[in-house]
Design a protein around this motif. Structure first.
Motif, PDB file in Angstrom:
ATOM      1  N   TRP A   1       0.732  -0.983   0.121  1.00 13.60           N
ATOM      2  CA  TRP A   1      -0.032   0.078  -0.043  1.00 13.60           C
ATOM      3  C   TRP A   1       1.058   1.412  -0.101  1.00 13.60           C
ATOM      4  N   THR A   2       0.255   2.222  -0.025  1.00 14.42           N
ATOM      5  CA  THR A   2       0.988   3.811  -0.144  1.00 14.42           C
ATOM      6  C   THR A   2       1.718   3.653   1.265  1.00 14.42           C
ATOM      7  N   ALA A   3       2.882   4.383   1.217  1.00 16.11           N
ATOM      8  CA  ALA A   3       3.722   4.394   2.316  1.00 16.11           C
ATOM      9  C   ALA A   3       3.124   5.271   3.250  1.00 16.11           C
ATOM     10  N   GLY A   4       3.294   4.876   4.441  1.00 15.20           N
ATOM     11  CA  GLY A   4       2.538   5.377   5.729  1.00 15.20           C
ATOM     12  C   GLY A   4       1.072   5.221   5.705  1.00 15.20           C
ATOM     13  N   THR A   5       0.550   4.323   5.127  1.00 18.60           N
ATOM     14  CA  THR A   5      -0.831   3.920   5.326  1.00 18.60           C
ATOM     15  C   THR A   5      -0.992   2.999   6.411  1.00 18.60           C
ATOM     16  N   LYS A   6      -2.249   3.610   7.142  1.00 20.44           N
ATOM     17  CA  LYS A   6      -2.334   2.658   8.625  1.00 20.44           C
ATOM     18  C   LYS A   6      -3.346   1.642   7.985  1.00 20.44           C
ATOM     19  N   LEU A   7      -3.102   0.404   8.484  1.00 18.46           N
ATOM     20  CA  LEU A   7      -3.861  -0.782   7.915  1.00 18.46           C
ATOM     21  C   LEU A   7      -4.817  -1.578   9.054  1.00 18.46           C
ATOM     22  N   THR A   8      -6.067  -1.543   8.934  1.00 21.64           N
ATOM     23  CA  THR A   8      -6.796  -2.320   9.793  1.00 21.64           C
ATOM     24  C   THR A   8      -7.543  -3.504   9.382  1.00 21.64           C
ATOM     25  N   TYR A   9      -7.806  -4.442  10.051  1.00 18.14           N
ATOM     26  CA  TYR A   9      -8.415  -5.711   9.647  1.00 18.14           C
ATOM     27  C   TYR A   9      -9.716  -5.896  10.187  1.00 18.14           C
ATOM     28  N   GLN A  10     -10.661  -6.570   9.226  1.00 17.61           N
ATOM     29  CA  GLN A  10     -11.766  -7.308   9.904  1.00 17.61           C
ATOM     30  C   GLN A  10     -12.017  -8.489   8.963  1.00 17.61           C
ATOM     31  N   TRP A  11     -12.230  -9.754  10.014  1.00 18.50           N
ATOM     32  CA  TRP A  11     -12.337 -11.005   9.454  1.00 18.50           C
ATOM     33  C   TRP A  11     -14.070 -11.262   9.305  1.00 18.50           C
ATOM     34  N   LEU A  12     -14.374 -11.928   8.385  1.00 21.08           N
ATOM     35  CA  LEU A  12     -15.899 -12.294   7.930  1.00 21.08           C
ATOM     36  C   LEU A  12     -16.072 -13.609   7.724  1.00 21.08           C
ATOM     37  N   THR A  13     -17.032 -14.101   8.169  1.00 26.59           N
ATOM     38  CA  THR A  13     -17.328 -15.452   7.984  1.00 26.59           C
ATOM     39  C   THR A  13     -18.740 -15.327   7.049  1.00 26.59           C
ATOM     40  N   ASN A  14     -18.754 -16.067   5.980  1.00 29.01           N
ATOM     41  CA  ASN A  14     -20.007 -16.321   4.812  1.00 29.01           C
ATOM     42  C   ASN A  14     -20.487 -14.472   4.796  1.00 29.01           C
TER      43      ASN A  14
ATOM     44  N   THR B   1     -18.112 -22.769   7.078  1.00 31.20           N
ATOM     45  CA  THR B   1     -18.448 -21.393   6.536  1.00 31.20           C
ATOM     46  C   THR B   1     -17.135 -21.155   5.759  1.00 31.20           C
ATOM     47  N   VAL B   2     -17.234 -20.036   4.853  1.00 35.79           N
ATOM     48  CA  VAL B   2     -16.124 -19.602   4.096  1.00 35.79           C
ATOM     49  C   VAL B   2     -15.484 -18.193   4.713  1.00 35.79           C
ATOM     50  N   ILE B   3     -14.381 -18.157   4.649  1.00 31.06           N
ATOM     51  CA  ILE B   3     -13.840 -16.770   5.435  1.00 31.06           C
ATOM     52  C   ILE B   3     -13.154 -16.043   4.441  1.00 31.06           C
ATOM     53  N   THR B   4     -13.509 -14.571   4.749  1.00 33.67           N
ATOM     54  CA  THR B   4     -12.550 -13.492   4.041  1.00 33.67           C
ATOM     55  C   THR B   4     -12.037 -12.426   4.926  1.00 33.67           C
TER      56      THR B   4
ATOM     57  N   LYS C   1     -10.389  -3.089   1.044  1.00 31.40           N
ATOM     58  CA  LYS C   1     -10.127  -4.378  -0.146  1.00 31.40           C
ATOM     59  C   LYS C   1     -10.471  -5.405   0.483  1.00 31.40           C
ATOM     60  N   THR C   2     -11.403  -6.573  -0.017  1.00 32.44           N
ATOM     61  CA  THR C   2     -11.681  -7.698   0.558  1.00 32.44           C
ATOM     62  C   THR C   2     -11.229  -8.847  -0.065  1.00 32.44           C
ATOM     63  N   SER C   3     -10.482  -9.624   0.408  1.00 31.24           N
ATOM     64  CA  SER C   3      -9.836 -11.154  -0.245  1.00 31.24           C
ATOM     65  C   SER C   3     -10.896 -11.840  -0.795  1.00 31.24           C
ATOM     66  N   LYS C   4     -10.536 -12.647  -1.778  1.00 30.30           N
ATOM     67  CA  LYS C   4     -11.294 -13.970  -1.908  1.00 30.30           C
ATOM     68  C   LYS C   4     -11.746 -14.742  -0.798  1.00 30.30           C
ATOM     69  N   ALA C   5     -12.511 -15.621  -0.934  1.00 34.18           N
ATOM     70  CA  ALA C   5     -12.868 -16.328   0.162  1.00 34.18           C
ATOM     71  C   ALA C   5     -11.999 -17.770   0.208  1.00 34.18           C
ATOM     72  N   THR C   6     -11.840 -18.265   1.192  1.00 33.44           N
ATOM     73  CA  THR C   6     -11.151 -19.617   1.491  1.00 33.44           C
ATOM     74  C   THR C   6     -12.230 -20.555   1.146  1.00 33.44           C
ATOM     75  N   ALA C   7     -11.694 -21.740   1.092  1.00 36.73           N
ATOM     76  CA  ALA C   7     -12.642 -23.074   1.163  1.00 36.73           C
ATOM     77  C   ALA C   7     -13.393 -22.947   2.325  1.00 36.73           C
ATOM     78  N   LYS C   8     -14.541 -23.942   2.410  1.00 37.70           N
ATOM     79  CA  LYS C   8     -15.251 -23.931   3.380  1.00 37.70           C
ATOM     80  C   LYS C   8     -14.425 -24.792   4.621  1.00 37.70           C
ATOM     81  N   VAL C   9     -14.484 -23.898   5.936  1.00 37.98           N
ATOM     82  CA  VAL C   9     -13.580 -24.485   7.034  1.00 37.98           C
ATOM     83  C   VAL C   9     -13.993 -25.895   7.453  1.00 37.98           C
ATOM     84  N   ALA C  10     -12.769 -26.516   7.549  1.00 37.33           N
ATOM     85  CA  ALA C  10     -13.016 -28.144   7.641  1.00 37.33           C
ATOM     86  C   ALA C  10     -12.885 -28.410   9.121  1.00 37.33           C
TER      87      ALA C  10
END
Length: 239
Positions: free
Chosen positions: A88-101, A122-125, A140-149
């Motif tokens: 990302w652009t230098a100096g950008t502060k990143l935060t995260y949020q995980w999602l299920t389905n 469920t699938v995770i993003t 920006k949101t990632s692609k989903a994982t496979a279903k959680v085994a």
């Protein structure tokens, strides 16, 4: 005109910008919303110095360079997933949020996440949000994982402590299992189930004499595959 020496002065809301005396200027966060102009002065020996000022432009929000995040790790109960945000652009502060389905997981706001029993099937993003003063916030949101085994328990083979002798007590040592695992016990004599011998200890009786004793430890935890491990056999029980 040939031979003219040019000098530059950049202004924000008609006030000179300290140190901004080159032919180019990159606005900073403090300039957002201000009107920027440049004044160019030309000087040449024998000529009158002249200055011209450009039209003004209003500084808007900058655009953060961003990437779609990816997720590394195995989508499985109890296994860690890690967000890879990219550059990302230098100096950008990143935060995260995980999602299920597609639904927010409460409290899952770090760069890693361990799916629990509630996420099985469920699938995770992960959504990564970048913020920087003077720039438009970007998510920006990632692609989903496979279903959680279903998870796999850490399940060591148990051991038996004590002396294999009539009237002595043997104790099952289960080892370290996945935290939160519920353990149950079953004792055997020469591979056959000993009735009601389902505690961590077994007192040997005359009926066990000459037989070899083992113990099976079974572990269960919601979201995980139940596992069972059997100890090595003791020596034949002596008198």
């Amino acid at each position: 005109m040939s031979g003219t020496t040019l000098s530059y002065l950049w202004l924000a809301d008609n006030k000179s910008i300290k140190g901004a005396t080159g032919p180019t200027y990159t606005p900073v966060a403090a300039d957002r919303g201000k009107k920027i102009r440049v004044q160019v002065s030309g000087a040449k020996p024998g000529y009158m110095t002249m200055a011209k000022t450009s039209k003004e432009v209003t500084v808007g929000y900058g655009s953060i360079a961003s990437n779609v995040p990816t997720i590394s790790g195995t989508a499985k109960v109890g296994s860690k997933l890690t967000a890879k945000p990219g550059t990302w652009t230098a100096g950008t502060k990143l935060t995260y949020q995980w999602l299920t389905n597609g639904k927010t997981v409460s409290g899952a706001t770090t760069s890693s996440f361990i799916p629990g029993a509630a996420q099985r099937g469920t699938v995770i993003t992960v959504k990564v949000t970048g913020a920087k003063a003077g720039y438009t916030t970007v998510s920006k949101t990632s692609k989903a994982t496979a279903k959680v085994a279903t998870g796999t328990l850490t399940a060591p083979a148990p051991t038996v402590s004590g002396t294999a002798k009539v009237n002595k007590t043997l104790t099952a040592k289960p080892g370290t299992w996945t935290a939160g695992t519920k353990l149950s016990y079953q004792w055997y004599a020469n591979g056959k189930t000993i009735a009601k011998a389902t505690k961590t200890t077994l007192k040997l009786t005359a009926g066990h004499r000459g037989q070899k004793i083992t113990v099976k430890v079974t572990g269960s935890k919601t979201g995980y595959t139940t596992a069972a491990k059997v100890s090595k056999a003791t020596k034949a029980v002596a008198k």
